[in-house]
Design an enzyme around this catalytic site. Structure first.
Site, PDB file in Angstrom:
ATOM      1  N   LYS A 189      31.846  24.545  -7.436  1.00 12.42           N
ATOM      2  CA  LYS A 189      32.938  24.507  -8.418  1.00 12.42           C
ATOM      3  C   LYS A 189      32.399  24.599  -9.852  1.00 12.42           C
ATOM      4  CE  LYS A 189      33.384  19.706  -9.461  1.00 12.42           C
ATOM      5  NZ  LYS A 189      34.034  18.867 -10.370  1.00 12.42           N
TER       6      LYS A 189
ATOM      7  N   LYS B  27      24.534   9.701  -7.251  1.00 13.84           N
ATOM      8  CA  LYS B  27      23.369   8.895  -6.888  1.00 13.84           C
ATOM      9  C   LYS B  27      22.111   9.775  -6.876  1.00 13.84           C
ATOM     10  CE  LYS B  27      22.229   6.005  -2.992  1.00 13.84           C
ATOM     11  NZ  LYS B  27      22.709   5.564  -1.672  1.00 13.84           N
TER      12      LYS B  27
ATOM     13  N   LYS C 102      30.759  21.426 -16.028  1.00 13.96           N
ATOM     14  CA  LYS C 102      30.013  21.309 -17.284  1.00 13.96           C
ATOM     15  C   LYS C 102      28.546  20.999 -17.031  1.00 13.96           C
ATOM     16  CE  LYS C 102      33.241  18.352 -18.557  1.00 13.96           C
ATOM     17  NZ  LYS C 102      34.258  17.500 -19.175  1.00 13.96           N
TER      18      LYS C 102
END
Ligand code: AMP
Ligand code: TRP
Length: 326
Positions: free
Chosen positions: A193, A113, A196
């Site tokens: 973490k 969001k 991409k």
């Protein structure tokens, strides 16, 4: 009850070592023991902005990745989510028994969001309902994923339980299966973490060339005390590289620390890069060979989908009967 494994990955760019060490390693192990369905979840991937031409290519590339990594079509079914409309039918039905409040508190929805304020669509909110449908459509009970997916698995269990209570026992309880290190951290941001979406120097793609691997590992963020030891709080960068070294070599963390006791980060990083290059090379070679056989890959997928469709249709028929639509 018999065991069935289901997992999925979105076709949205290159796979990285976080996907591999954090999830796919378990797919390979589980397919030796149980029937498995592995899905290219293309409907999930269009909930964020995308380019149709690239999407088509990304789907093909991911199928190639699955096979080159060792998904064995004799043991596992590979499917493309959008080829089986049953996923969406079940998702709609499950959506009607899912309270909005359950979806609004899912962490990935909250972060997406923020990230996609200009693209805040219904799909972002209902994303985990579709994921629940993916799993429940096959009554799969074992779901190998990375740690970030745990809230979605928990939601799947909540939805399944509610359906069972409202319409009679239909769905099994789902168990997430995690790898030993189910959260690989980013190379240049070791407190988050590997992802991409954080740029190319954050992740090591499984298809990266040796030159790129050497360069990315060399410039991975570390501290400056040159001591190789595991300390996630004070030394997240080195701890992440240590655990990647451990996962690729199976040497224990203690053994690795001893080996590099007086050697410093430069030597450690340069050795780690060579280890990764060597470990990824069979995958990269196989991928290259398979890339010349699109017909063979399409055949594998259509066979997988035929088998999956039988299970999907049976579940959907049962569900529709239970809720009075048949
Ligand atoms: P994604 O690329 O986000 O679609 O993730 C595909 C699979 O890889 C999911 O099971 C994720 O949980 C897992 N995964 C993604 N990134 C990581 C990471 N950095 N560490 C461990 N597992 C990950
Ligand atoms: N949400 C998962 C991810 O982003 C992908 C996914 C979709 C999935 N459906 C699934 C994973 C079903 C496991 C089972 O990585």
């Amino acid at each position: 009850m018999s065991n069935l494994v289901f997992s999925g990955i979105q076709p949205s760019g290159q796979l990285h070592i976080g996907n591999y060490l954090g999830a796919i390693i378990n797919w390979l192990e589980l397919q030796e023991k149980y029937p498995c369905i592995f899905a290219i979840v293309d409907y999930h991937s269009i909930s964020v902005p995308f380019n149709p031409q690239e999407k088509r290519q990304e789907i093909k590339e991911l199928a190639l990745d699955f096979l080159a990594l060792g998904i064995n079509p004799k043991k596992s079914q590979i499917i493309i989510q959008s080829h089986l409309p049953e996923h969406l039918e079940l998702a709609w039905i499950l959506g009607t028994i899912t309270p909005l409040s359950w979806l609004e508190r899912i962490p990935t929805f909250k972060s997406k969001k923020q990230q996609h304020q200009q693209y805040l669509n219904l799909g972002l909110l209902s994303y985990p309902v579709l994921m629940s449908a993916d799993i429940l459509l096959y009554k799969a009970n074992l779901v190998p994923v990375g740690e970030d997916q745990l809230p979605h698995i928990e939601l799947t269990n909540q939805i399944a339980k509610r359906f069972n209570q409202m319409f009679g026992k239909t769905f099994p309880e789902i168990k997430p299966i995690l790898t030993v290190q189910s959260r690989i951290m980013g190379l240049n941001r070791p407190n988050d973490k590997m992802s991409k979406s954080l740029g190319k120097s954050n992740y090591l793609a499984l298809t990266d060339l040796p030159k790129t691997i050497r360069q990315k590992i060399k410039s991975a963020t570390t501290d400056s005390d040159n001591q190789i030891k595991l300390d996630w709080e004070k030394k997240p960068g080195i701890s992440n590289l240590l655990s990647i070294y451990h996962l690729f070599t199976k040497k224990t963390i203690d053994q690795i620390c001893q080996q590099y006791q007086n050697k410093g980060y430069a030597q450690f990083k340069s050795d780690l890069a060579e280890i990764i290059i060597e470990q990824l090379s069979p995958f990269q070679n196989k991928r290259q060979r398979l890339s010349n056989k699109p017909g063979y890959i399409n055949k594998i997928i259509s066979n997988g989908e035929k088998k999956a469709k039988k299970i999907a249709q049976a579940t959907l028929r049962e569900v529709k009967q239970k809720i009075g639509l048949l």
